[in-house]
Design a protein around this motif. Structure first.
Motif, PDB file in Angstrom:
ATOM      1  N   TYR A   1       0.851  -1.188   0.000  1.00  0.00           N
ATOM      2  CA  TYR A   1       0.000   0.000   0.000  1.00  0.00           C
ATOM      3  C   TYR A   1       0.886   1.237   0.000  1.00  0.00           C
ATOM      4  N   ASP A   2       0.403   2.275  -0.634  1.00  0.00           N
ATOM      5  CA  ASP A   2       1.192   3.498  -0.752  1.00  0.00           C
ATOM      6  C   ASP A   2       0.929   4.399   0.441  1.00  0.00           C
ATOM      7  N   ARG A   3       1.971   4.673   1.188  1.00  0.00           N
ATOM      8  CA  ARG A   3       1.852   5.585   2.332  1.00  0.00           C
ATOM      9  C   ARG A   3       2.754   6.807   2.166  1.00  0.00           C
ATOM     10  N   ALA A   4       3.367   6.918   0.992  1.00  0.00           N
ATOM     11  CA  ALA A   4       4.323   8.010   0.810  1.00  0.00           C
ATOM     12  C   ALA A   4       4.025   8.858  -0.418  1.00  0.00           C
ATOM     13  N   GLY A   5       2.870   8.658  -1.055  1.00  0.00           N
ATOM     14  CA  GLY A   5       2.526   9.456  -2.222  1.00  0.00           C
ATOM     15  C   GLY A   5       3.395   9.178  -3.427  1.00  0.00           C
ATOM     16  N   ARG A   6       3.870   7.933  -3.569  1.00  0.00           N
ATOM     17  CA  ARG A   6       4.768   7.608  -4.662  1.00  0.00           C
ATOM     18  C   ARG A   6       4.023   7.377  -5.978  1.00  0.00           C
ATOM     19  N   HIS A   7       4.744   7.599  -7.064  1.00  0.00           N
ATOM     20  CA  HIS A   7       4.223   7.251  -8.373  1.00  0.00           C
ATOM     21  C   HIS A   7       4.075   5.738  -8.453  1.00  0.00           C
ATOM     22  N   ARG A   8       3.124   5.274  -9.269  1.00  0.00           N
ATOM     23  CA  ARG A   8       2.880   3.839  -9.361  1.00  0.00           C
ATOM     24  C   ARG A   8       4.095   3.068  -9.870  1.00  0.00           C
ATOM     25  N   VAL A   9       4.892   3.681 -10.736  1.00  0.00           N
ATOM     26  CA  VAL A   9       6.120   3.025 -11.202  1.00  0.00           C
ATOM     27  C   VAL A   9       7.084   2.829 -10.036  1.00  0.00           C
ATOM     28  N   GLU A  10       7.205   3.836  -9.179  1.00  0.00           N
ATOM     29  CA  GLU A  10       8.070   3.732  -8.003  1.00  0.00           C
ATOM     30  C   GLU A  10       7.525   2.702  -7.019  1.00  0.00           C
ATOM     31  N   LEU A  11       6.217   2.699  -6.826  1.00  0.00           N
ATOM     32  CA  LEU A  11       5.600   1.753  -5.900  1.00  0.00           C
ATOM     33  C   LEU A  11       5.823   0.322  -6.368  1.00  0.00           C
ATOM     34  N   ASN A  12       5.659   0.075  -7.661  1.00  0.00           N
ATOM     35  CA  ASN A  12       5.872  -1.274  -8.189  1.00  0.00           C
ATOM     36  C   ASN A  12       7.310  -1.732  -7.958  1.00  0.00           C
TER      37      ASN A  12
ATOM     38  N   GLY B   1       0.641  15.663 -19.907  1.00  0.00           N
ATOM     39  CA  GLY B   1      -0.570  15.119 -19.310  1.00  0.00           C
ATOM     40  C   GLY B   1      -1.369  16.211 -18.633  1.00  0.00           C
ATOM     41  N   LEU B   2      -2.679  16.230 -18.880  1.00  0.00           N
ATOM     42  CA  LEU B   2      -3.582  17.223 -18.292  1.00  0.00           C
ATOM     43  C   LEU B   2      -4.292  16.595 -17.094  1.00  0.00           C
TER      44      LEU B   2
ATOM     45  N   ASP C   1      -1.502  13.774  -9.984  1.00  0.00           N
ATOM     46  CA  ASP C   1      -0.371  13.617 -10.895  1.00  0.00           C
ATOM     47  C   ASP C   1       0.841  13.016 -10.197  1.00  0.00           C
ATOM     48  N   GLN C   2       0.959  13.156  -8.888  1.00  0.00           N
ATOM     49  CA  GLN C   2       2.095  12.544  -8.215  1.00  0.00           C
ATOM     50  C   GLN C   2       2.043  11.020  -8.308  1.00  0.00           C
ATOM     51  N   HIS C   3       0.861  10.469  -8.491  1.00  0.00           N
ATOM     52  CA  HIS C   3       0.707   9.025  -8.642  1.00  0.00           C
ATOM     53  C   HIS C   3       0.746   8.577 -10.100  1.00  0.00           C
ATOM     54  N   TYR C   4       0.225   9.419 -11.001  1.00  0.00           N
ATOM     55  CA  TYR C   4      -0.023   8.960 -12.363  1.00  0.00           C
ATOM     56  C   TYR C   4       0.505   9.890 -13.446  1.00  0.00           C
ATOM     57  N   ARG C   5       1.434  10.770 -13.115  1.00  0.00           N
ATOM     58  CA  ARG C   5       1.983  11.630 -14.168  1.00  0.00           C
ATOM     59  C   ARG C   5       2.624  10.769 -15.263  1.00  0.00           C
ATOM     60  N   PRO C   6       2.755  11.302 -16.480  1.00  0.00           N
ATOM     61  CA  PRO C   6       3.439  10.535 -17.525  1.00  0.00           C
ATOM     62  C   PRO C   6       4.879  10.268 -17.096  1.00  0.00           C
ATOM     63  N   TRP C   7       5.230   9.003 -17.001  1.00  0.00           N
ATOM     64  CA  TRP C   7       6.519   8.635 -16.424  1.00  0.00           C
ATOM     65  C   TRP C   7       7.637   8.808 -17.439  1.00  0.00           C
ATOM     66  N   GLY C   8       8.775   9.318 -16.972  1.00  0.00           N
ATOM     67  CA  GLY C   8       9.949   9.403 -17.815  1.00  0.00           C
ATOM     68  C   GLY C   8      10.456  10.821 -17.941  1.00  0.00           C
ATOM     69  N   GLU C   9      11.656  10.946 -18.490  1.00  0.00           N
ATOM     70  CA  GLU C   9      12.284  12.264 -18.577  1.00  0.00           C
ATOM     71  C   GLU C   9      11.571  13.187 -19.556  1.00  0.00           C
TER      72      GLU C   9
ATOM     73  N   THR D   1      -4.935  21.574 -13.086  1.00  0.00           N
ATOM     74  CA  THR D   1      -5.855  22.648 -12.741  1.00  0.00           C
ATOM     75  C   THR D   1      -5.344  23.396 -11.510  1.00  0.00           C
ATOM     76  N   PRO D   2      -5.748  24.667 -11.354  1.00  0.00           N
ATOM     77  CA  PRO D   2      -5.349  25.394 -10.137  1.00  0.00           C
ATOM     78  C   PRO D   2      -5.829  24.689  -8.866  1.00  0.00           C
ATOM     79  N   ASP D   3      -6.997  24.079  -8.923  1.00  0.00           N
ATOM     80  CA  ASP D   3      -7.515  23.336  -7.770  1.00  0.00           C
ATOM     81  C   ASP D   3      -6.862  21.960  -7.703  1.00  0.00           C
ATOM     82  N   SER D   4      -6.617  21.494  -6.499  1.00  0.00           N
ATOM     83  CA  SER D   4      -6.032  20.169  -6.301  1.00  0.00           C
ATOM     84  C   SER D   4      -7.038  19.080  -6.638  1.00  0.00           C
ATOM     85  N   ALA D   5      -6.523  17.875  -6.800  1.00  0.00           N
ATOM     86  CA  ALA D   5      -7.406  16.738  -7.041  1.00  0.00           C
ATOM     87  C   ALA D   5      -8.381  16.558  -5.884  1.00  0.00           C
TER      88      ALA D   5
END
Length: 321
Positions: free
Chosen positions: A103-114, A250-251, A257-265, A272-276
């Motif tokens: 389980y993610d307790r650190a706000g990691r991206h899914r690639v990092e979590l895997n 990615g919009l 986005d911290q979990h699902y941003r487009p991964w890679g350099e 959006t200005p408002d948070s998820a």
């Protein structure tokens, strides 16, 4: 011996899991691989090396799909069982090694979590294709010199940028010096997303639009590899483009986005200005606003990001091979 890899139903999550799959293949190059996943996600894995079987997990009452998977997999011993769905399956099968995504307790991206399952660095997603997929992409792009991809759809309306803004963006991209004398707009997504792209398909002032809606996943990947840029909602198409290595914007609105941003350099985010969290709270109090959760992003926001990338030399000068 063989590896059992249990992964997602959703295509986007399945794409993000392919880096781990590639790493496993490198560690055990002689082992066969059985993949258990949902039907939509199975289209990602058709050309995986040493693929022995694709087991489609179809949800059933009372967790019957897990018992069905267990019955299919229990007769053999596995070298490694990897489970990205946190089921009990790794401990119900005979296996040399067992891994389950935490389980993610650190706000990691899914690639990092895997990757954290194995204590290894994040593994970039990898998509395997065949010559026929490359040929399909080349045929669709015949004569195209400056293809720019747009993905107008997503798996729910709340995270879909308005279609008229995608149309306005396409018009503006054609006028940008970086894409002169006029970009070919490549539209990608499922067949059910063609309606969302209707304005782009029907009204582009004579500019060329390449209809990639409904193309299979692996051919879409090859199509995207040959584009100079992708702008997409948070979606499977966004992750597919990022996996191909092209600059991918990615919009994001009601997803993190911290979990699902487009991964890679070459992955970039406009949100959006408002948070998820704020947008989802608004949705809970006013469900009728579901179609407006992405309106905080303007066309000018996206154009500014493209101009920034162009000024940094992050957008290739020619079509990618």
């Amino acid at each position: 011996m063989s590896i059992l890899f249990i992964t997602s139903t959703r295509i986007g999550d399945a794409i993000l899991s392919t880096g781990i799959l590639s790493w496993l293949h490198e560690q055990y190059p002689e082992d066969g691989i059985t993949i258990a996943c949902g039907g939509p996600a199975s289209k990602v894995f058709g050309e995986v090396p040493n693929l022995e079987a694709l087991h489609i997990i179809r949800k059933q009452r009372n967790h019957g799909h897990w018992w069905q998977l267990w019955r299919a997999m229990v007769p053999r011993k596995w070298r490694v069982v990897v489970d990205l769905r946190r089921s009990a399956m790794p401990w119900l099968l005979l296996a040399g090694k067992r891994y389950s995504v935490p389980y993610d307790r650190a706000g990691r991206h899914r690639v990092e979590l895997n990757a954290s399952m194995f204590g290894i660095p994040p593994q970039n997603p990898k998509i395997w294709t065949a010559p026929e997929h490359r040929e399909t992409a080349e045929k669709l792009l015949a004569g195209a010199k400056t293809p720019v991809a747009l993905a107008v759809g997503a798996n729910w309306a709340g995270k879909t940028w308005p279609a008229d803004r995608f149309a306005a963006l396409a018009d503006s991209i054609r006028q940008m010096k970086a894409f002169a004398p006029g970009a070919e707009i490549v539209l990608v997504g499922g067949p059910d997303e063609r309606e969302a792209g209707a304005a782009l398909l029907e009204n582009q002032d004579g500019g060329r639009v390449i209809d990639g809606f409904g193309l299979d996943i692996l051919s879409t990947y090859e199509l995207l590899k040959r584009c100079r840029l992708m702008v997409a909602n948070d979606s499977a198409m966004m992750h597919l483009a990022a996996a191909s290595g092209i600059p991918t914007i990615g919009l994001f609105g009601p997803t993190k986005d911290q979990h699902y941003r487009p991964w890679g350099e070459n992955g970039y985010v406009i949100r959006t200005p408002d948070s998820a969290d704020a947008l989802m709270a608004r949705l809970r109090t006013d469900p009728a606003s579901v179609s407006t959760l992405m309106e905080g992003i303007t066309v000018d926001d996206v154009l500014a990001k493209i101009a920034e990338l162009e000024s940094r030399g992050a957008i290739p000068n020619t079509r990618q091979a």
